[in-house]
Design a protein around this motif. Structure first.
Motif, short mmCIF file in Angstrom:
data_model
loop_
_atom_site.label_atom_id
_atom_site.label_comp_id
_atom_site.label_asym_id
_atom_site.label_seq_id
_atom_site.Cartn_x
_atom_site.Cartn_y
_atom_site.Cartn_z
N MET A 62 -45.69 -20.67 33.78
CA MET A 62 -44.52 -19.82 33.51
C MET A 62 -43.49 -20.28 34.76
SD MET A 62 -44.03 -15.68 33.16
CE MET A 62 -45.32 -15.49 31.87
N LYS A 63 -42.05 -20.63 34.41
CA LYS A 63 -41.29 -20.89 35.48
C LYS A 63 -40.31 -19.70 35.66
CE LYS A 63 -41.08 -25.77 36.45
NZ LYS A 63 -40.18 -27.25 36.63
N ILE A 64 -40.53 -18.84 36.81
CA ILE A 64 -39.46 -17.70 37.00
C ILE A 64 -38.70 -18.33 38.34
CG2 ILE A 64 -39.44 -15.37 37.76
CD1 ILE A 64 -42.00 -15.02 36.47
N ALA A 65 -37.34 -17.88 38.25
CA ALA A 65 -36.14 -18.11 39.21
C ALA A 65 -35.77 -16.89 39.69
CB ALA A 65 -34.95 -18.78 38.55
N LEU A 66 -35.97 -16.83 41.07
CA LEU A 66 -35.53 -15.64 41.91
C LEU A 66 -34.21 -15.99 42.44
CD1 LEU A 66 -38.82 -16.26 42.30
CD2 LEU A 66 -38.73 -14.75 44.21
N ALA A 67 -33.27 -15.30 42.08
CA ALA A 67 -31.91 -15.34 42.33
C ALA A 67 -31.48 -14.16 43.35
CB ALA A 67 -31.00 -15.12 41.12
N GLN A 68 -31.79 -14.84 44.72
CA GLN A 68 -31.30 -14.08 45.92
C GLN A 68 -29.75 -14.15 46.10
OE1 GLN A 68 -33.85 -13.58 49.54
NE2 GLN A 68 -32.38 -14.64 50.46
N VAL A 69 -29.07 -13.07 45.97
CA VAL A 69 -27.61 -13.25 45.80
C VAL A 69 -27.24 -11.95 46.67
CG1 VAL A 69 -27.48 -14.48 43.74
CG2 VAL A 69 -27.31 -12.04 43.63
N LEU A 70 -25.97 -12.00 47.06
CA LEU A 70 -25.36 -10.66 47.68
C LEU A 70 -24.28 -10.16 46.58
CD1 LEU A 70 -25.27 -9.01 50.06
CD2 LEU A 70 -23.53 -10.66 50.96
N SER A 71 -24.63 -9.13 45.93
CA SER A 71 -23.66 -8.48 44.87
C SER A 71 -22.42 -7.69 45.67
CB SER A 71 -24.17 -7.64 44.12
OG SER A 71 -24.84 -6.45 44.65
N THR A 72 -21.33 -7.62 45.05
CA THR A 72 -20.12 -7.23 45.81
C THR A 72 -19.78 -5.89 45.08
OG1 THR A 72 -18.47 -8.26 44.02
CG2 THR A 72 -19.45 -9.66 45.64
N SER A 73 -18.45 -5.40 45.44
CA SER A 73 -17.83 -4.23 44.74
C SER A 73 -17.33 -4.44 43.60
CB SER A 73 -16.89 -3.62 45.75
OG SER A 73 -15.88 -4.68 46.25
N ASP A 74 -17.18 -5.73 43.14
CA ASP A 74 -16.57 -6.02 41.80
C ASP A 74 -17.31 -6.55 40.82
OD1 ASP A 74 -14.93 -7.02 39.86
OD2 ASP A 74 -13.82 -8.69 41.14
N PRO A 75 -17.75 -5.54 39.83
CA PRO A 75 -18.67 -6.07 38.56
C PRO A 75 -18.19 -7.27 37.94
CG PRO A 75 -18.16 -3.58 38.66
CD PRO A 75 -17.05 -4.34 39.53
N GLN A 76 -16.88 -7.43 37.64
CA GLN A 76 -16.62 -8.67 37.08
C GLN A 76 -17.22 -9.93 37.95
OE1 GLN A 76 -15.57 -8.60 33.90
NE2 GLN A 76 -15.95 -6.49 34.04
N ARG A 77 -16.78 -9.77 39.22
CA ARG A 77 -17.32 -11.05 40.12
C ARG A 77 -18.70 -11.13 40.11
NH1 ARG A 77 -16.20 -11.29 46.61
NH2 ARG A 77 -17.30 -13.30 46.89
N ASN A 78 -19.57 -9.96 39.66
CA ASN A 78 -20.81 -10.14 39.73
C ASN A 78 -21.46 -10.83 38.45
OD1 ASN A 78 -21.00 -9.06 42.37
ND2 ASN A 78 -21.11 -6.77 41.80
N LEU A 79 -20.68 -10.55 37.52
CA LEU A 79 -21.01 -11.07 36.17
C LEU A 79 -20.95 -12.48 36.18
CD1 LEU A 79 -19.25 -8.93 33.45
CD2 LEU A 79 -21.76 -9.38 33.58
N VAL A 80 -19.93 -13.31 36.92
CA VAL A 80 -19.69 -14.43 37.17
C VAL A 80 -20.94 -15.22 37.86
CG1 VAL A 80 -18.27 -16.28 38.13
CG2 VAL A 80 -17.34 -14.53 36.83
N MET A 81 -21.20 -14.32 38.97
CA MET A 81 -22.53 -14.78 39.90
C MET A 81 -23.76 -14.92 38.90
SD MET A 81 -23.73 -12.99 43.46
CE MET A 81 -21.97 -12.45 43.88
N VAL A 82 -24.11 -13.87 38.27
CA VAL A 82 -25.13 -14.09 37.32
C VAL A 82 -24.96 -15.21 36.36
CG1 VAL A 82 -26.50 -12.50 35.51
CG2 VAL A 82 -25.41 -11.49 37.20
N ARG A 83 -24.07 -15.38 35.69
CA ARG A 83 -23.67 -16.49 34.83
C ARG A 83 -24.17 -17.79 35.57
NH1 ARG A 83 -18.06 -17.97 33.86
NH2 ARG A 83 -18.35 -18.64 36.07
N ASP A 84 -23.48 -17.89 36.81
CA ASP A 84 -23.78 -19.13 37.55
C ASP A 84 -25.08 -19.52 37.93
OD1 ASP A 84 -20.91 -19.75 37.11
OD2 ASP A 84 -20.48 -19.21 39.19
N TYR A 85 -25.95 -18.48 38.37
CA TYR A 85 -27.09 -18.65 38.77
C TYR A 85 -28.09 -18.73 37.72
CZ TYR A 85 -26.66 -18.11 43.87
OH TYR A 85 -26.36 -18.25 45.29
N ALA A 86 -27.81 -18.10 36.59
CA ALA A 86 -28.70 -18.19 35.40
C ALA A 86 -28.60 -19.69 34.95
CB ALA A 86 -28.19 -17.38 34.39
#
Length: 264
Positions: A1-25
């Motif tokens: 089972m391959k699991i990715a750990l996306a250690q990121v730094l979320s921001t105050s902007d939920p839309q920007r965070n959505l882009v971060m999720v998409r890119d890392y996913a």
């Protein structure tokens, strides 16, 4: 089972965070992972107005996460905030993918080290497991990591992996505590523990109030006998670990703590 750990730094902007999720996913999928885990407070970082930004599980932020999981072809776990009681929020993990669409509300609230999460957050009261690739996985959030009974409960319910999403507060010895607790919970439950935290803001030159738990990095994957498989540093990073699920059965033959557990 391959699991990715996306250690990121979320921001105050939920839309920007959505882009971060998409890119890392997308990166996780390209690396062969079937599941990508993001930190607690992925929708919006602590230190912001959580009540004003809280959304229902069928609201736009969660809906777009589901769409990303579907389009990329990967299961996503990400922290968000949903409406709670009396003007508070719930600290929620969204779990969504081809095999699961569920959520977990954080049970143990972080009323420690001078921070009072219960002032703004309504606690959950139901442990949550989900299925992935025919296996059972349990979930936990941040301060939950200090409470072994939750991890043992997941193991008794059939979990072979415990996922932890966190925004671990900084402080003297906190990185060592994070790593030690992840190893201890793996040994308590003879499960893999995959613990993903927010990156350390200071690693990117950001100064933050010491009272706000914004992350220390050092996301870690631990095997069922407490051995570290992989660990990140302080900065944003994507780790992909390949878990040999057969190790759980082997560990439980050697160390049958789950089978020997009794209610006292």
């Amino acid at each position: 089972m391959k699991i990715a750990l996306a250690q990121v730094l979320s921001t105050s902007d939920p839309q920007r965070n959505l882009v971060m999720v998409r890119d890392y996913a997308k990166q996780a999928k390209e690396a062969g992972a079937s599941l990508v885990v993001f930190p607690e407070a992925m929708q919006i970082a602590f230190g912001n107005d959580l009540a004003r930004n809280a959304q229902a599980l069928d609201g736009p932020w969660a809906t777009l996460i589901r769409q990303q999981a579907r389009e990329i072809g990967i299961t996503i776990i990400a922290g968000m905030f949903t409406p709670g009681e009396a003007g508070r929020v719930r600290n929620t993990l969204l779990i969504t993918g081809a095999e699961a669409d569920t959520h977990y509300d954080k049970i143990h609230l972080y009323d420690a080290f001078g921070y009072a999460e219960s002032d703004s957050v309504t606690p959950g009261d139901v442990p949550v497991q989900f299925s992935h690739q025919g296996q059972t996985l349990g979930v936990a959030t941040c301060y939950d990591l200090r409470f072994p009974q939750l991890f043992i409960r997941h193991a008794i319910s059939g979990a072979i992996v415990n996922i932890v999403c966190a925004s671990w507060g900084a402080g003297d010895g906190k990185v060592e505590q994070w790593t030690t607790l992840a190893k201890a919970r793996a040994l308590d439950s003879t499960t893999f523990v995959v613990a993903v935290g927010q990156a350390d803001p200071e690693s990117l030159g950001q100064q933050v109030p010491s009272s706000v738990p914004l992350g220390v990095g050092h996301s870690v994957a631990v095997d069922p006998l407490g051995r570290i498989i992989a660990q990140a540093g302080a900065e944003p990073e994507l780790l992909v670990v390949d878990l040999d699920v057969a190790l759980v059965e082997k560990a439980r033959r050697q160390l049958p703590v789950v089978a020997n557990t009794v209610d006292l």
